[in-house]
Design a protein around this motif. Sequence first.
Motif, short mmCIF file in Angstrom:
data_model
loop_
_atom_site.label_atom_id
_atom_site.label_comp_id
_atom_site.label_asym_id
_atom_site.label_seq_id
_atom_site.Cartn_x
_atom_site.Cartn_y
_atom_site.Cartn_z
N ALA A 47 60.45 -5.51 37.91
CA ALA A 47 59.67 -5.88 36.72
C ALA A 47 60.22 -5.10 35.54
N THR A 48 60.31 -5.74 34.40
CA THR A 48 60.87 -5.06 33.24
C THR A 48 59.94 -3.96 32.73
N ILE A 49 58.62 -4.19 32.78
CA ILE A 49 57.67 -3.22 32.23
C ILE A 49 56.55 -2.94 33.23
N TYR A 50 55.88 -1.81 33.03
CA TYR A 50 54.89 -1.33 33.99
C TYR A 50 53.78 -2.32 34.32
N PRO A 51 53.09 -2.91 33.34
CA PRO A 51 51.94 -3.75 33.71
C PRO A 51 52.33 -4.90 34.64
N LEU A 52 53.54 -5.44 34.48
CA LEU A 52 53.98 -6.53 35.36
C LEU A 52 54.31 -5.99 36.75
N ALA A 53 54.82 -4.75 36.80
CA ALA A 53 55.06 -4.12 38.10
C ALA A 53 53.74 -3.92 38.84
N TRP A 54 52.70 -3.52 38.10
CA TRP A 54 51.40 -3.34 38.75
C TRP A 54 50.88 -4.67 39.30
N MET A 55 51.06 -5.74 38.56
CA MET A 55 50.62 -7.06 39.04
C MET A 55 51.31 -7.43 40.35
N ALA A 56 52.55 -7.00 40.52
CA ALA A 56 53.33 -7.35 41.71
C ALA A 56 53.14 -6.37 42.86
N SER A 57 52.54 -5.23 42.58
CA SER A 57 52.44 -4.18 43.60
C SER A 57 51.39 -4.53 44.65
N ASP A 58 51.62 -4.05 45.87
CA ASP A 58 50.67 -4.17 46.98
C ASP A 58 50.33 -5.61 47.34
N LEU A 59 51.25 -6.53 47.09
CA LEU A 59 51.05 -7.92 47.49
C LEU A 59 51.77 -8.22 48.81
N SER A 274 51.29 8.94 30.03
CA SER A 274 50.89 10.31 30.34
C SER A 274 50.61 10.43 31.83
N GLU A 275 50.42 11.68 32.29
CA GLU A 275 50.07 11.91 33.69
C GLU A 275 48.72 11.28 34.01
N GLU A 276 47.79 11.32 33.04
CA GLU A 276 46.48 10.70 33.26
C GLU A 276 46.63 9.20 33.45
N SER A 277 47.50 8.57 32.65
CA SER A 277 47.73 7.13 32.79
C SER A 277 48.31 6.80 34.17
N GLU A 278 49.22 7.66 34.64
CA GLU A 278 49.79 7.44 35.97
C GLU A 278 48.72 7.51 37.04
N ARG A 279 47.75 8.38 36.84
CA ARG A 279 46.66 8.52 37.82
C ARG A 279 45.70 7.33 37.75
N LEU A 280 45.38 6.91 36.54
CA LEU A 280 44.40 5.83 36.36
C LEU A 280 44.97 4.47 36.74
N GLU A 281 46.27 4.25 36.47
CA GLU A 281 46.93 2.96 36.64
C GLU A 281 46.25 1.89 35.77
N TYR A 282 46.74 0.66 35.89
CA TYR A 282 46.29 -0.42 34.99
C TYR A 282 44.76 -0.58 34.95
N PRO A 283 44.06 -0.68 36.11
CA PRO A 283 42.61 -0.90 36.03
C PRO A 283 41.88 0.24 35.33
N GLY A 284 42.25 1.47 35.64
CA GLY A 284 41.59 2.61 35.03
C GLY A 284 41.85 2.72 33.54
N ILE A 285 43.07 2.39 33.12
CA ILE A 285 43.39 2.43 31.69
C ILE A 285 42.60 1.35 30.94
N MET A 286 42.50 0.18 31.52
CA MET A 286 41.72 -0.89 30.90
C MET A 286 40.25 -0.47 30.73
N GLU A 287 39.69 0.18 31.75
CA GLU A 287 38.30 0.62 31.66
C GLU A 287 38.14 1.73 30.61
N LYS A 288 39.14 2.62 30.54
CA LYS A 288 39.09 3.67 29.51
C LYS A 288 39.16 3.07 28.11
N ASN A 289 40.01 2.06 27.93
CA ASN A 289 40.07 1.35 26.65
C ASN A 289 38.73 0.71 26.30
N LEU A 290 38.07 0.15 27.31
CA LEU A 290 36.77 -0.50 27.08
C LEU A 290 35.75 0.49 26.55
#
Length: 301
Positions: A47-59, A274-290
């Motif tokens: 995946a070129t960028i992180y959010p797309l890699a997360w979509m493909a992960s664990d499938l 950031s390290e916090e973003s790496e820990r939260l990953e996409y779902p956690g970052i979205m919730e933090k933004n909310l």
Amino acid sequence: MQKLRIALGFSLAFIAVWIGAFTYISLFPENQIPDYTKDDGKVSIVATIYPLAWMASDLDPAATVTTIVGPGLEPHDFSPTIDDVKKIQDAELLINNGGVDAWADDIINDHRGGPTISVLTMLQYPETDLHVWLDPVLMQRIVESIGGQLELIDPKNADVIRDNVSKKIAVLQRIDDDYRAGLASCSIPEIVSSHDAFGFLAKRYGFTVHSIAGISPEDEPSTSKLVELTDLIRSRSITTVFFEELASPALAKTLADETGAKSDVLDVIESLASEESERLEYPGIMEKNLVKLKAAMVCQE
């Protein structure tokens, strides 16, 4: 005599080829001829960028997922290495966004022959807003598409892939549910952001974003644009000017200081900043933004 030797030579060569072919077919009957293209049993997803890699992960349990733009890097002005080019070329499945990773276009066109999911193209959206991964509803379609491609590439794991696709879609649906509930009733449904990155999110959940810069955070706003935003923040009582961790906060903080608004980080999730973003990953970052959006727009649940 010479003609006889030549004829005999051709006959012996033909017999040798025929015996070799017969032996190969006998050893490997139809549909059992071995595939020598992979020797590690892994399916390579790039995946070129992180959010797309997360979509493909664990499938797919047999898959490895590689992200080209690493943590802390800005994808808009990224320059791929020779190793990056090879990864894109050799991937069994490539996922690119379009626009934000425009540097990948020539690599894909000139060197890529395998399955490729180009997100904006698949969704049939023009490249006027590039940050489509911030819409968890549209991302459900992308996860389905990735899963469909993986089933073709790795059919022996098709059942597991389908089950994992359903689980990931459920995660995205929970994010959508939280945003719908959290942003349903807001007193000031407007924010200012450092660049034009939140259009998909704003359209999905019914608020307005006024951007300082354009699609790229490197775009410089005009003086008249800054004056216009200053007047807008004051007249609409906009509470917060958001900026990104990977871009300069100078203009956002200047506007906030000038108008009495707050300045704060809103993560575009282009990469893990950031390290916090790496820990939260996409779902956690979205919730933090909310949480930040609800506070900025004075929302009541």
